[in-house]
Write an enzyme that holds these catalytic residues in place. Sequence first.
Site, PDB file in Angstrom:
ATOM      1  N   LYS A   1      43.178  32.939  36.288  1.00 15.43           N
ATOM      2  CA  LYS A   1      42.204  33.887  36.854  1.00 15.43           C
ATOM      3  C   LYS A   1      41.209  34.295  35.779  1.00 15.43           C
ATOM      4  O   LYS A   1      41.580  34.495  34.621  1.00 15.43           O
ATOM      5  CB  LYS A   1      42.949  35.103  37.414  1.00 15.43           C
ATOM      6  CG  LYS A   1      42.048  36.075  38.191  1.00 15.43           C
ATOM      7  CD  LYS A   1      42.885  37.189  38.816  1.00 15.43           C
ATOM      8  CE  LYS A   1      42.031  38.173  39.599  1.00 15.43           C
ATOM      9  NZ  LYS A   1      42.841  39.253  40.219  1.00 15.43           N
TER      10      LYS A   1
ATOM     11  N   SER B   1      42.102  40.096  45.088  1.00 15.97           N
ATOM     12  CA  SER B   1      41.020  39.551  44.303  1.00 15.97           C
ATOM     13  C   SER B   1      41.314  38.179  43.686  1.00 15.97           C
ATOM     14  O   SER B   1      40.376  37.489  43.280  1.00 15.97           O
ATOM     15  CB  SER B   1      40.635  40.516  43.175  1.00 15.97           C
ATOM     16  OG  SER B   1      41.732  40.714  42.301  1.00 15.97           O
TER      17      SER B   1
ATOM     18  N   SER C   1      46.512  42.045  44.666  1.00 15.56           N
ATOM     19  CA  SER C   1      45.620  40.907  44.439  1.00 15.56           C
ATOM     20  C   SER C   1      46.278  39.567  44.167  1.00 15.56           C
ATOM     21  O   SER C   1      45.586  38.555  44.135  1.00 15.56           O
ATOM     22  CB  SER C   1      44.655  41.209  43.302  1.00 15.56           C
ATOM     23  OG  SER C   1      43.626  42.021  43.789  1.00 15.56           O
TER      24      SER C   1
HETATM   25  N1  GLN Z   1      42.176  44.915  46.882  1.00 14.65           N
HETATM   26  C1  GLN Z   1      42.586  45.958  45.979  1.00 14.65           C
HETATM   27  C2  GLN Z   1      41.361  46.588  45.362  1.00 14.65           C
HETATM   28  O1  GLN Z   1      40.323  46.250  45.722  1.00 14.65           O
HETATM   29  C3  GLN Z   1      43.520  45.410  44.965  1.00 14.65           C
HETATM   30  C4  GLN Z   1      42.844  44.753  43.848  1.00 14.65           C
HETATM   31  C5  GLN Z   1      43.787  44.172  42.853  1.00 14.65           C
HETATM   32  O2  GLN Z   1      45.011  44.143  43.072  1.00 14.65           O
HETATM   33  N2  GLN Z   1      43.233  43.774  41.743  1.00 14.65           N
HETATM   34  O3  GLN Z   1      41.452  47.427  44.527  1.00 14.65           O
END
Ligand code: GLN
Length: 486
Positions: free
Chosen positions: A78, A153, A177
């Site tokens: 990532k 994400s 994410s």
């Molecule tokens: N979708 C969540 C957010 O927008 C989680 C993001 C993540 O786990 N990095 O914060």
Amino acid sequence: MKLFEKNAAELSEMLQKKECSAAELTKDVLSQIEMKESSVGAYVTCCQDCLEQAEKIDNARAAGEELHPLAGIPLGIKDNISTKGIRTTCSSRMLENYVPPFDATVVQAVRKTGMIITGKMNMDEFAMGSSTETSYFHQTHNPHNLDCVPGGSSGGSAAAVAAGEAILTLGSDTGGSIRQPASLCGVVGLKPTYGSVSRYGLVAFASSLDQIGPLGKSVKDAALLQSVIQGHDNMDATSAYRTYTNLYDNLNGNVHGLRIGVPKEYFGAGIEPEVKDAVFAAIKLLEQNGATVKEISLPSTEYAINTYYIIASAEASSNLARFDGVKYGYRAKEYDGLTDMYERTRSEGFGDEVKRRIMLGTFVLSSGFYDAYYKKAKLVQRRIGQEFASAFQDCDVIITPTAPSAAFRIGENIGDPLKMYYSDVCTVTVNIAGLPAVSVPCGKSAAGLPLGMQLIGNKFAEQTILNAAYGYEQLVGGFQSIPETF
Ligand code: GLN
């Protein structure tokens, strides 16, 4: 079956038995990238030296060197995990040209195994989002339906595994994410216990919630990669000092006597009926094979989304203060004095969602509102942790859906932040409480898209949840992560 369709555990055996070479495997994955990347868009940066890396491994093996079981397996990382000499953008204009001078601790660990680093995976900007639509660069598409999001994400990490554009990937999980994109793309994703994987070199979003973790096609794959990246690290002050055992070597799929808790709050009105049905069917299967099932209650779950977005945004507003145009990253071309330079740099360098979080976080931390929001959220956080702790007194694993629905269409939720935030309704509590959880595929929606089940464990009970997940995987005869059209 092509090599890229196989999982890491199978490929590891083939490599060790010399049934294929690292170069052959890498070429297979590279040709898949060549064919599919223009429609999937999983990568921000592809490494040019993959074949060289692979040849080194093959030469070492030919010379009789003792190699790690994952040596020669292609891995995508990532793009918020620092890689020395490889651009690390966080899918933001702010870091578009940033090349870290050091490797994250997890990257040092994977390099030592001799895995082939294929490149850096697309993501929501600074890991804020649930669809990979907030990437500054491009949209990633779900291999199971290119009109749908891959989740986020870590959308690039999940899509790459499902498209055979990498065999394993690393993601990061602050509120879901790793698990949510794993669910939407039909792969396995593990969010480890807070403190079990070093965050050194992970670009911080919300430091008290962030964890790096593995994605792969099978539970074995997740166990293999997690065993490489877990462990204490002096470079991370929140790293847990303890003995870590190899999760892959100790994997057993015995679910007899497994005590499953099913929290009723995770099967409420906002969860699609087809998701509930699939998860209940999976629980039933485990029960028929010797597990015991009990309904439990985690009453503070209804406050989880609010709590998460307060804590995560508060920390993000502080963590992202470093991107000011002075030390590294983007700087506005034209400005009039220092304050104007800061303002223009941050206005131009960050996207809308990141700005929204910074403003929200600054607000909840400001004097006058701190007690009403941040302090209250920290109190609810403690309560959520206590409710889990008491549930784990008589359960080994808690099972819930991973996401409220299958993958949604690109553009469907991006205009409505609250709807987007709801994607995390089943996952954020795990980060709030610092627990481990794994998402595994558990069927298909009416539209043929993957659905996911989340298995949550007590702190440092990775082995327990992976064993349960592996038991389930064996009962269903394995997962089909790569869509047939690929
Ligand atoms: N979708 C969540 C957010 O927008 C989680 C993001 C993540 O786990 N990095 O914060």
